[in-house]
Design a protein around this motif. Structure first.
Motif: not given
Length: 141
Positions: A62-76
């Protein structure tokens, strides 16, 4: 083991590794050598878990934003553990079960790379800039 790992410095590098499936998980701990042969523990019950707890990096469908946004969220998501002496690193392995927070539990762990402090800072800045940090999913009543 850990001394042979390379270091990932940017979200772009992390996205490449994630897309290729080379480093599908993130873990915060003292490192692979410290974790070797020791499963994670459920801190509330004191029970040993059947593997080490990890944070999956692949974005859901369902994630349609850039992968880097998802990864930033996961790292944080687990930055508090850095303050407690843990260090972020990337790994792969075999999922054997799920922990108390529904996180995958891995065995046959293969360390991949350390996560550089510069990447953590980049993730923190991107997370704060692009997300409504701390927003609730429903109103408290």
């Amino acid at each position: 083991m850990a001394t042979e790992m390379f270091t990932v410095h940017t979200l772009r590098e992390l996205a490449e590794l994630t897309t290729l499936g080379v480093a599908p998980y993130l873990r915060y701990s003292p490192g692979p050598e410290s974790d070797a042969g020791r499963p994670s523990t459920d801190h509330e019950s004191g029970l040993a878990l059947p593997g080490v707890s990890v944070n999956p990096l692949a974005a859901p469908g369902w994630w349609t934003l850039p992968l880097e946004d998802w990864l930033a969220r996961r790292v944080c998501q687990y930055l508090r553990e850095v303050r407690e002496g843990a260090r972020p690193w990337l790994l792969s392995g075999r999922v054997v079960d799920f922990g108390p927070d529904n996180e995958p539990l891995l065995v046959d762990v293969e360390p991949v790379a350390w996560v550089d402090a510069a990447l953590v800072e980049q993730a923190r800045q991107r997370y704060r800039a692009r997300f409504n940090v701390g927003a609730q999913t429903h109103e408290d009543r």
